[in-house]
Design a protein around this motif. Structure first.
Motif, PDB file in Angstrom:
ATOM      1  N   ALA A  62      37.372  -1.100   0.407  1.00 41.00           N
ATOM      2  CA  ALA A  62      36.503   0.044   0.670  1.00 41.00           C
ATOM      3  C   ALA A  62      35.941   0.610  -0.633  1.00 41.00           C
ATOM      4  CB  ALA A  62      37.271   1.118   1.435  1.00 41.00           C
ATOM      5  N   ALA A  63      36.783   0.682  -1.647  1.00 42.82           N
ATOM      6  CA  ALA A  63      36.329   1.219  -2.935  1.00 42.82           C
ATOM      7  C   ALA A  63      35.283   0.298  -3.562  1.00 42.82           C
ATOM      8  CB  ALA A  63      37.516   1.390  -3.874  1.00 42.82           C
ATOM      9  N   GLY A  64      35.523  -1.012  -3.510  1.00 39.64           N
ATOM     10  CA  GLY A  64      34.562  -1.956  -4.073  1.00 39.64           C
ATOM     11  C   GLY A  64      33.213  -1.877  -3.393  1.00 39.64           C
ATOM     12  N   LEU A  65      33.213  -1.778  -2.071  1.00 37.26           N
ATOM     13  CA  LEU A  65      31.955  -1.660  -1.335  1.00 37.26           C
ATOM     14  C   LEU A  65      31.271  -0.325  -1.619  1.00 37.26           C
ATOM     15  CD1 LEU A  65      33.009  -3.152   2.114  1.00 37.26           C
ATOM     16  CD2 LEU A  65      31.526  -4.204   0.400  1.00 37.26           C
ATOM     17  N   SER A  66      32.045   0.726  -1.806  1.00 37.47           N
ATOM     18  CA  SER A  66      31.475   2.039  -2.111  1.00 37.47           C
ATOM     19  C   SER A  66      30.758   2.048  -3.457  1.00 37.47           C
ATOM     20  CB  SER A  66      32.577   3.108  -2.110  1.00 37.47           C
ATOM     21  OG  SER A  66      33.180   3.212  -0.833  1.00 37.47           O
ATOM     22  N   VAL A  67      31.197   1.200  -4.367  1.00 39.23           N
ATOM     23  CA  VAL A  67      30.530   1.071  -5.663  1.00 39.23           C
ATOM     24  C   VAL A  67      29.346   0.118  -5.560  1.00 39.23           C
ATOM     25  CG1 VAL A  67      30.802   0.297  -8.051  1.00 39.23           C
ATOM     26  CG2 VAL A  67      32.621   1.612  -6.958  1.00 39.23           C
ATOM     27  N   ALA A  68      29.535  -1.000  -4.849  1.00 37.65           N
ATOM     28  CA  ALA A  68      28.525  -2.056  -4.815  1.00 37.65           C
ATOM     29  C   ALA A  68      27.256  -1.644  -4.078  1.00 37.65           C
ATOM     30  CB  ALA A  68      29.110  -3.312  -4.179  1.00 37.65           C
ATOM     31  N   ILE A  69      27.404  -0.938  -2.961  1.00 37.75           N
ATOM     32  CA  ILE A  69      26.233  -0.614  -2.141  1.00 37.75           C
ATOM     33  C   ILE A  69      25.228   0.264  -2.892  1.00 37.75           C
ATOM     34  CG2 ILE A  69      25.479   0.595  -0.059  1.00 37.75           C
ATOM     35  CD1 ILE A  69      28.049  -0.457   1.294  1.00 37.75           C
ATOM     36  N   PRO A  70      25.643   1.400  -3.470  1.00 37.37           N
ATOM     37  CA  PRO A  70      24.655   2.190  -4.236  1.00 37.37           C
ATOM     38  C   PRO A  70      24.165   1.460  -5.485  1.00 37.37           C
ATOM     39  CG  PRO A  70      26.834   3.199  -4.349  1.00 37.37           C
ATOM     40  CD  PRO A  70      26.926   2.110  -3.347  1.00 37.37           C
ATOM     41  N   ALA A  71      25.044   0.656  -6.121  1.00 38.07           N
ATOM     42  CA  ALA A  71      24.608  -0.086  -7.309  1.00 38.07           C
ATOM     43  C   ALA A  71      23.497  -1.070  -6.953  1.00 38.07           C
ATOM     44  CB  ALA A  71      25.793  -0.818  -7.938  1.00 38.07           C
ATOM     45  N   LEU A  72      23.648  -1.758  -5.822  1.00 40.57           N
ATOM     46  CA  LEU A  72      22.620  -2.690  -5.374  1.00 40.57           C
ATOM     47  C   LEU A  72      21.324  -1.960  -5.030  1.00 40.57           C
ATOM     48  CD1 LEU A  72      21.768  -5.541  -4.581  1.00 40.57           C
ATOM     49  CD2 LEU A  72      22.760  -5.130  -2.310  1.00 40.57           C
ATOM     50  N   PHE A  73      21.458  -0.831  -4.364  1.00 41.83           N
ATOM     51  CA  PHE A  73      20.271  -0.050  -3.999  1.00 41.83           C
ATOM     52  C   PHE A  73      19.486   0.366  -5.234  1.00 41.83           C
ATOM     53  CE2 PHE A  73      18.388   4.183  -3.626  1.00 41.83           C
ATOM     54  CZ  PHE A  73      17.468   3.976  -2.615  1.00 41.83           C
ATOM     55  N   PHE A  74      20.180   0.944  -6.220  1.00 42.12           N
ATOM     56  CA  PHE A  74      19.484   1.427  -7.409  1.00 42.12           C
ATOM     57  C   PHE A  74      18.982   0.277  -8.275  1.00 42.12           C
ATOM     58  CE2 PHE A  74      21.829   5.400  -6.492  1.00 42.12           C
ATOM     59  CZ  PHE A  74      20.737   6.263  -6.496  1.00 42.12           C
ATOM     60  N   HIS A  75      19.659  -0.859  -8.258  1.00 40.71           N
ATOM     61  CA  HIS A  75      19.160  -2.029  -8.984  1.00 40.71           C
ATOM     62  C   HIS A  75      17.805  -2.445  -8.428  1.00 40.71           C
ATOM     63  CE1 HIS A  75      18.768  -6.426  -9.648  1.00 40.71           C
ATOM     64  NE2 HIS A  75      19.117  -6.073 -10.864  1.00 40.71           N
ATOM     65  N   ARG A  76      17.706  -2.562  -7.103  1.00 40.86           N
ATOM     66  CA  ARG A  76      16.429  -2.927  -6.482  1.00 40.86           C
ATOM     67  C   ARG A  76      15.377  -1.848  -6.729  1.00 40.86           C
ATOM     68  NH1 ARG A  76      17.294  -6.771  -2.364  1.00 40.86           N
ATOM     69  NH2 ARG A  76      18.836  -8.253  -3.183  1.00 40.86           N
ATOM     70  N   PHE A  77      15.807  -0.593  -6.673  1.00 40.13           N
ATOM     71  CA  PHE A  77      14.884   0.524  -6.880  1.00 40.13           C
ATOM     72  C   PHE A  77      14.276   0.484  -8.273  1.00 40.13           C
ATOM     73  CE2 PHE A  77      14.222   4.843  -8.509  1.00 40.13           C
ATOM     74  CZ  PHE A  77      13.342   5.352  -7.574  1.00 40.13           C
ATOM     75  N   PHE A  78      15.099   0.270  -9.297  1.00 41.35           N
ATOM     76  CA  PHE A  78      14.596   0.256 -10.665  1.00 41.35           C
ATOM     77  C   PHE A  78      13.778  -0.993 -10.963  1.00 41.35           C
ATOM     78  CE2 PHE A  78      18.368   3.127 -11.545  1.00 41.35           C
ATOM     79  CZ  PHE A  78      17.587   4.266 -11.662  1.00 41.35           C
ATOM     80  N   VAL A  79      14.159  -2.119 -10.391  1.00 40.09           N
ATOM     81  CA  VAL A  79      13.354  -3.334 -10.566  1.00 40.09           C
ATOM     82  C   VAL A  79      11.952  -3.113 -10.004  1.00 40.09           C
ATOM     83  CG1 VAL A  79      13.077  -5.736  -9.802  1.00 40.09           C
ATOM     84  CG2 VAL A  79      15.285  -4.952 -10.661  1.00 40.09           C
ATOM     85  N   ARG A  80      11.891  -2.489  -8.841  1.00 35.72           N
ATOM     86  CA  ARG A  80      10.589  -2.189  -8.233  1.00 35.72           C
ATOM     87  C   ARG A  80       9.792  -1.229  -9.101  1.00 35.72           C
ATOM     88  NH1 ARG A  80       6.453  -4.015  -5.251  1.00 35.72           N
ATOM     89  NH2 ARG A  80       5.364  -2.312  -4.208  1.00 35.72           N
ATOM     90  N   ARG A  81      10.448  -0.222  -9.667  1.00 36.93           N
ATOM     91  CA  ARG A  81       9.735   0.733 -10.515  1.00 36.93           C
ATOM     92  C   ARG A  81       9.199   0.050 -11.771  1.00 36.93           C
ATOM     93  NH1 ARG A  81      11.858   6.743 -11.841  1.00 36.93           N
ATOM     94  NH2 ARG A  81      11.108   6.922  -9.696  1.00 36.93           N
ATOM     95  N   VAL A  82       9.995  -0.815 -12.365  1.00 39.32           N
ATOM     96  CA  VAL A  82       9.531  -1.553 -13.545  1.00 39.32           C
ATOM     97  C   VAL A  82       8.313  -2.400 -13.189  1.00 39.32           C
ATOM     98  CG1 VAL A  82      10.115  -3.393 -15.172  1.00 39.32           C
ATOM     99  CG2 VAL A  82      11.752  -1.560 -14.733  1.00 39.32           C
TER     100      VAL A  82
END
Length: 211
Positions: free
Chosen positions: A159-179
């Protein structure tokens, strides 16, 4: 919350470290990848005005490079002077490549955290389940409550690993799109700069040839 973290065992340590690093990257990239900082909307018009008034000199180019990443790209084109369009384009592309590299800083790290955090959680769960079955082998399965508690503890890391991974993946895609969006805007500004510079030169040459 502290009790849950402690119940997850030692595998919670790397997961928490991943969480802290991911949070730091997200905050830093939000601050660094502001369109107003990287590519000011009014800059292209200001540069065109200065160029048309023949105010582009060494001090102006130095100030332009210090303005923003877009300023450094435009300065690379202006500094090419009387060079051909192809040469100017190459210099702009070199400057743009460096700026894009800087904008993508830490994004690979954020993507890596998004990938490994659930794996760390799964590893913690597997280790916890091994401990549970070791207890069953030694003491038997008579105490169902204890076994359920052991399994629950083992699942905390997942549960802890998924709680870290999900927002990290979201913001990774978000910043790639912004770049990508900022890069496209810079490319359009650079193309307009080339059109001004070399379009005017071509018109001047044609005018001299006609006369």
């Amino acid at each position: 919350m502290l009790e849950i973290v402690l119940a997850g065992g030692w595998m919670m340590v790397p997961i928490l470290l991943c969480s802290a690093v991911a949070l730091a990257i997200v905050v830093e990239r939000f601050w660094s990848l502001r369109p107003s900082r990287l590519a000011p909307a009014e800059l292209l018009g200001q540069v065109r005005g200065s160029w048309q008034k023949n105010k582009v000199d060494r001090s102006y180019l130095q100030a332009l490079r210090g303005n923003s990443p877009l300023g450094r790209i435009l300065a690379a084109g202006l500094a090419s002077g009387a060079a051909s369009r192809d040469v100017s384009k190459e210099r702009i592309e070199e400057a743009a490549s460096q700026e894009v590299h800087d904008m993508e800083r830490f994004l690979n790290t954020l993507g890596t955290i998004a990938a490994i955090a659930p794996l760390l959680g799964l590893l913690g769960t597997v280790i916890g389940m091994i401990d549970v079955f070791s207890v069953i082998m030694v003491q038997g399965s008579g105490d169902a409550g204890r076994l359920a508690g052991g399994i629950s503890t083992a699942l905390i890391t997942t549960a802890a690993g998924l709680s870290v991974a999900i927002p990290a993946l979201f913001f990774h895609r978000f910043f790639v799109r912004r770049v990508d969006e900022i890069t496209v805007g810079m490319e359009q500004a650079a193309v307009q700069l080339l059109d001004w510079m070399h379009g005017a030169e071509q018109a001047s040459r044609e005018g001299k040839a006609a006369s």
